[in-house]
Design a protein around this motif. Structure first.
Motif, PDB file in Angstrom:
ATOM      1  N   ALA A  90     -31.333 -17.595  15.895  1.00  0.00           N
ATOM      2  CA  ALA A  90     -30.296 -18.021  14.968  1.00  0.00           C
ATOM      3  C   ALA A  90     -28.947 -17.998  15.684  1.00  0.00           C
ATOM      4  O   ALA A  90     -28.850 -17.589  16.845  1.00  0.00           O
ATOM      5  CB  ALA A  90     -30.287 -17.102  13.752  1.00  0.00           C
ATOM      6  N   ASP A  91     -27.916 -18.426  15.003  1.00  0.00           N
ATOM      7  CA  ASP A  91     -26.588 -18.517  15.627  1.00  0.00           C
ATOM      8  C   ASP A  91     -26.092 -17.173  16.134  1.00  0.00           C
ATOM      9  O   ASP A  91     -25.349 -17.101  17.115  1.00  0.00           O
ATOM     10  CB  ASP A  91     -25.578 -19.103  14.636  1.00  0.00           C
ATOM     11  N   ASP A  92     -26.499 -16.079  15.474  1.00  0.00           N
ATOM     12  CA  ASP A  92     -26.029 -14.760  15.886  1.00  0.00           C
ATOM     13  C   ASP A  92     -26.938 -14.093  16.910  1.00  0.00           C
ATOM     14  O   ASP A  92     -26.747 -12.934  17.271  1.00  0.00           O
ATOM     15  CB  ASP A  92     -25.867 -13.846  14.663  1.00  0.00           C
ATOM     16  N   GLY A  93     -27.949 -14.832  17.395  1.00  0.00           N
ATOM     17  CA  GLY A  93     -28.849 -14.300  18.406  1.00  0.00           C
ATOM     18  C   GLY A  93     -30.105 -13.672  17.842  1.00  0.00           C
ATOM     19  O   GLY A  93     -31.051 -13.400  18.581  1.00  0.00           O
ATOM     20  N   SER A  94     -30.133 -13.428  16.546  1.00  0.00           N
ATOM     21  CA  SER A  94     -31.320 -12.837  15.921  1.00  0.00           C
ATOM     22  C   SER A  94     -32.436 -13.872  15.841  1.00  0.00           C
ATOM     23  O   SER A  94     -32.201 -15.077  15.943  1.00  0.00           O
ATOM     24  CB  SER A  94     -30.984 -12.322  14.520  1.00  0.00           C
ATOM     25  N   ALA A  95     -33.666 -13.403  15.648  1.00  0.00           N
ATOM     26  CA  ALA A  95     -34.811 -14.307  15.514  1.00  0.00           C
ATOM     27  C   ALA A  95     -34.836 -14.889  14.098  1.00  0.00           C
ATOM     28  O   ALA A  95     -34.727 -14.152  13.114  1.00  0.00           O
ATOM     29  CB  ALA A  95     -36.103 -13.565  15.803  1.00  0.00           C
ATOM     30  N   PRO A 124     -38.855  -9.560  15.182  1.00  0.00           N
ATOM     31  CA  PRO A 124     -38.107  -8.304  15.214  1.00  0.00           C
ATOM     32  C   PRO A 124     -38.835  -7.172  14.503  1.00  0.00           C
ATOM     33  O   PRO A 124     -39.698  -7.404  13.653  1.00  0.00           O
ATOM     34  CB  PRO A 124     -36.811  -8.655  14.461  1.00  0.00           C
ATOM     35  N   VAL A 125     -38.458  -5.962  14.871  1.00  0.00           N
ATOM     36  CA  VAL A 125     -39.012  -4.790  14.195  1.00  0.00           C
ATOM     37  C   VAL A 125     -38.669  -4.877  12.704  1.00  0.00           C
ATOM     38  O   VAL A 125     -37.528  -5.148  12.330  1.00  0.00           O
ATOM     39  CB  VAL A 125     -38.433  -3.494  14.790  1.00  0.00           C
ATOM     40  N   GLY A 126     -39.674  -4.668  11.879  1.00  0.00           N
ATOM     41  CA  GLY A 126     -39.485  -4.767  10.432  1.00  0.00           C
ATOM     42  C   GLY A 126     -40.073  -6.030   9.837  1.00  0.00           C
ATOM     43  O   GLY A 126     -40.198  -6.152   8.617  1.00  0.00           O
ATOM     44  N   THR A 127     -40.472  -6.977  10.698  1.00  0.00           N
ATOM     45  CA  THR A 127     -41.004  -8.244  10.191  1.00  0.00           C
ATOM     46  C   THR A 127     -42.339  -8.043   9.482  1.00  0.00           C
ATOM     47  O   THR A 127     -42.619  -8.680   8.462  1.00  0.00           O
ATOM     48  CB  THR A 127     -41.163  -9.265  11.340  1.00  0.00           C
ATOM     49  N   MET A 209     -41.889  -3.353  18.583  1.00  0.00           N
ATOM     50  CA  MET A 209     -40.904  -2.940  19.580  1.00  0.00           C
ATOM     51  C   MET A 209     -41.456  -3.048  20.999  1.00  0.00           C
ATOM     52  O   MET A 209     -40.707  -3.357  21.939  1.00  0.00           O
ATOM     53  CB  MET A 209     -40.445  -1.502  19.311  1.00  0.00           C
ATOM     54  N   ILE A 210     -42.739  -2.809  21.184  1.00  0.00           N
ATOM     55  CA  ILE A 210     -43.343  -2.898  22.510  1.00  0.00           C
ATOM     56  C   ILE A 210     -43.095  -4.266  23.133  1.00  0.00           C
ATOM     57  O   ILE A 210     -42.741  -4.384  24.319  1.00  0.00           O
ATOM     58  CB  ILE A 210     -44.861  -2.599  22.445  1.00  0.00           C
ATOM     59  N   ILE A 278     -31.002  -6.531  17.088  1.00  0.00           N
ATOM     60  CA  ILE A 278     -31.698  -5.471  16.346  1.00  0.00           C
ATOM     61  C   ILE A 278     -30.941  -4.151  16.500  1.00  0.00           C
ATOM     62  O   ILE A 278     -30.704  -3.434  15.525  1.00  0.00           O
ATOM     63  CB  ILE A 278     -33.146  -5.315  16.854  1.00  0.00           C
ATOM     64  N   ALA A 279     -30.554  -3.830  17.732  1.00  0.00           N
ATOM     65  CA  ALA A 279     -29.823  -2.589  17.988  1.00  0.00           C
ATOM     66  C   ALA A 279     -28.509  -2.566  17.208  1.00  0.00           C
ATOM     67  O   ALA A 279     -28.159  -1.556  16.576  1.00  0.00           O
ATOM     68  CB  ALA A 279     -29.565  -2.424  19.482  1.00  0.00           C
ATOM     69  N   GLN A 280     -27.783  -3.684  17.233  1.00  0.00           N
ATOM     70  CA  GLN A 280     -26.513  -3.765  16.512  1.00  0.00           C
ATOM     71  C   GLN A 280     -26.709  -3.549  15.017  1.00  0.00           C
ATOM     72  O   GLN A 280     -25.940  -2.842  14.357  1.00  0.00           O
ATOM     73  CB  GLN A 280     -25.858  -5.125  16.757  1.00  0.00           C
ATOM     74  N   ASP A 281     -27.769  -4.162  14.482  1.00  0.00           N
ATOM     75  CA  ASP A 281     -28.038  -4.051  13.043  1.00  0.00           C
ATOM     76  C   ASP A 281     -28.302  -2.610  12.626  1.00  0.00           C
ATOM     77  O   ASP A 281     -28.058  -2.234  11.471  1.00  0.00           O
ATOM     78  CB  ASP A 281     -29.231  -4.928  12.656  1.00  0.00           C
ATOM     79  N   TYR A 282     -28.811  -1.807  13.557  1.00  0.00           N
ATOM     80  CA  TYR A 282     -29.106  -0.411  13.247  1.00  0.00           C
ATOM     81  C   TYR A 282     -28.042   0.541  13.793  1.00  0.00           C
ATOM     82  O   TYR A 282     -28.259   1.748  13.878  1.00  0.00           O
ATOM     83  CB  TYR A 282     -30.490  -0.033  13.780  1.00  0.00           C
ATOM     84  N   GLY A 283     -26.892  -0.015  14.169  1.00  0.00           N
ATOM     85  CA  GLY A 283     -25.774   0.810  14.591  1.00  0.00           C
ATOM     86  C   GLY A 283     -25.912   1.424  15.963  1.00  0.00           C
ATOM     87  O   GLY A 283     -25.265   2.434  16.275  1.00  0.00           O
TER      88      GLY A 283
END
Length: 440
Positions: A90-95, A124-127, A209-210, A278-283
């Motif tokens: 996506a535009d923000d780099g996320s999947a 991503p983790v959580g999908t 995550m692996i 993903i890292a940014q989303d989780y702080g």
């Protein structure tokens, strides 16, 4: 043997479906593209992947492998359903998960009994939990209850050697929440299990995550050696010998220590950006990966500077470009270094004669913006003839054994930019070339 549906006939879906049918399972591949499905039924595959076409044709002939656009039929008549659709950035780099969740909704719409739903796409983790929620909400709307399990089963295929990678993997990762799902997935991979392929059993989130961690580490390793190469050029060291000595350390290994113009393809660029998001989303900050992304883009521009600094003003100069795909043995140009390097050189007035064994079809539309600067050639020496420099961007095998006398005669400028370090610098200098590698 299992009855399997694979939704999505792109690179991952088609390779997975074809080889699972070769393992003896009955597999139905599903796609919304009617033309693609029609071609697949005729044995025509949409990608270049060595060995895959034969497997598709053989298993379709023996009726272990079929193709359809009817997802309802596929869901109703199969027990294990792989989701192998695209997850573009996506535009923000996320999947972007819209295609994954759309398939999950369709599964919930047509489910008629217990199913195992397998996330094969890189997600991503959580999908996995989002897929589960989508199916549950769809079943609730239908006012029906069917048991199901969601599994994360990431792929680790290298384009150009996917058949070998699928049939001889380093490991098979299965993330699930029930023993029933684990046992069914062991049956899916029974052929590999009997061959003592390591099986990693974990929860869904760890499996997700692996995949990202593995790809990000390899991308970081490539970027590391590229940055070492840039320093080597300044201090008079040879990055190839540095990399060889590093690789002889068992803790490091020699794989992915090859300096070049930067990584590309369908995985590393997308997955590194997604992991950072993903890292940014989780702080959390994952600065090594963020820096890797920036350094990889910088590496492509350094190749442009290398050519311009060596040749001077390139306005009106013609460069022979050998290889435009992101790696050999594939027709894939997604995020290939050529997509940055050629347009940047074109801005400076360069013209190109381009040859790639498999990249023509995709190259025409991906390089549409500089089409006035490109002449497409049918072979290596046609591309080199009457040019001012030769530039190797992709290390196809046929570029490793060039007739140097012929190249020297055809290429008046004698400039030779070996951006994959497949030739020996001293040999090339002795042959009369103005040779430039990466880190040598």
């Amino acid at each position: 043997m299992s009855k399997i549906a694979v939704v999505g006939t792109g690179y991952v879906g088609l390779v997975s479906g074809a080889i699972l049918s070769d393992f003896g399972h009955t597999v139905t591949c599903v796609d919304v593209n009617e033309n693609k499905i029609s071609d697949l039924k005729k044995g025509i595959i949409p990608i270049y992947e060595p060995g895959l076409e034969t497997i598709v044709q053989k298993n379709h002939y023996y009726k272990r492998l079929d193709f359809t656009t009817d997802i309802q039929h596929a869901v109703e008549n199969n027990d294990v359903i792989f989701i192998a659709v695209g997850t573009p950035p996506a535009d923000d780099g996320s999947a972007d998960l819209q295609f994954v969740l759309s398939v999950a909704q369709s599964i919930g719409t047509y489910m008629n009994g217990y199913k195992v739903i397998v996330d094969k796409s890189t997600v991503p983790v959580g999908t996995g939990q989002k897929v589960k929620d989508m199916i549950n909400s769809t079943l609730l709307e239908r006012e029906v209850e069917y048991p199901f399990d969601v599994v994360s089963n990431p792929e680790f295929l290298r384009e150009g050697s996917a058949v070998q990678d699928f049939t001889h993997p380093d490991r098979v990762v299965i993330g699930a929440e029930s023993q029933r799902a684990f046992e069914i997935m062991k049956e899916v991979y029974r052929v590999l299990y009997l061959n003592e392929t390591p099986l990693v059993e974990t929860n869904i989130e760890t499996a997700e995550m692996i995949k990202y961690a593995a790809n990000a580490f390899l991308a970081m390793k490539i970027t590391f050696i590229n940055e070492i190469a840039n320093v080597c050029e300044k201090v008079g060291a040879d990055v190839q010998k540095v990399a060889k000595a590093m690789g002889q350390d068992g803790r490091i290994s020699p794989k992915f220590l090859h300096a070049g113009p930067g990584y590309g393809g369908s995985c590393f660029p997308k997955d590194t950006m997604a992991l950072a998001k993903i890292a940014q989303d989780y702080g959390e900050t994952i600065s090594l990966i963020e820096t890797t992304v920036k350094a990889n883009e910088r590496q492509k521009m350094k190749m442009v500077d290398k050519i311009v600094n060596a040749m001077g003003d390139i306005e009106g100069k013609t460069l022979a470009i050998l290889g435009i795909t992101f790696k050999p043995n594939t027709d894939d140009m997604r995020d290939a270094p050529s997509l940055v390097i050629l347009p940047e050189l074109a801005k400076r007035g360069a013209k190109f004669k381009v040859y790639d064994p498999e990249g023509l079809k995709e190259g025409i539309w991906r390089l549409e913006g500089i089409k006035e600067s490109i002449t497409w050639s049918e072979n290596t020496y046609e591309a080199i003839e009457n040019t001012d420099a030769t530039v190797i961007l992709t290390e196809w095998n046929e570029f490793r054994t060039l007739d140097l006398d012929k190249v020297r005669d055809l290429n008046g400028g004698r400039f030779f930019f070996d951006l994959r370090n497949i030739y020996n610098k001293n040999v090339m200098l002795d042959e009369g070339f103005k040779y430039y590698g990466v880190g040598v």
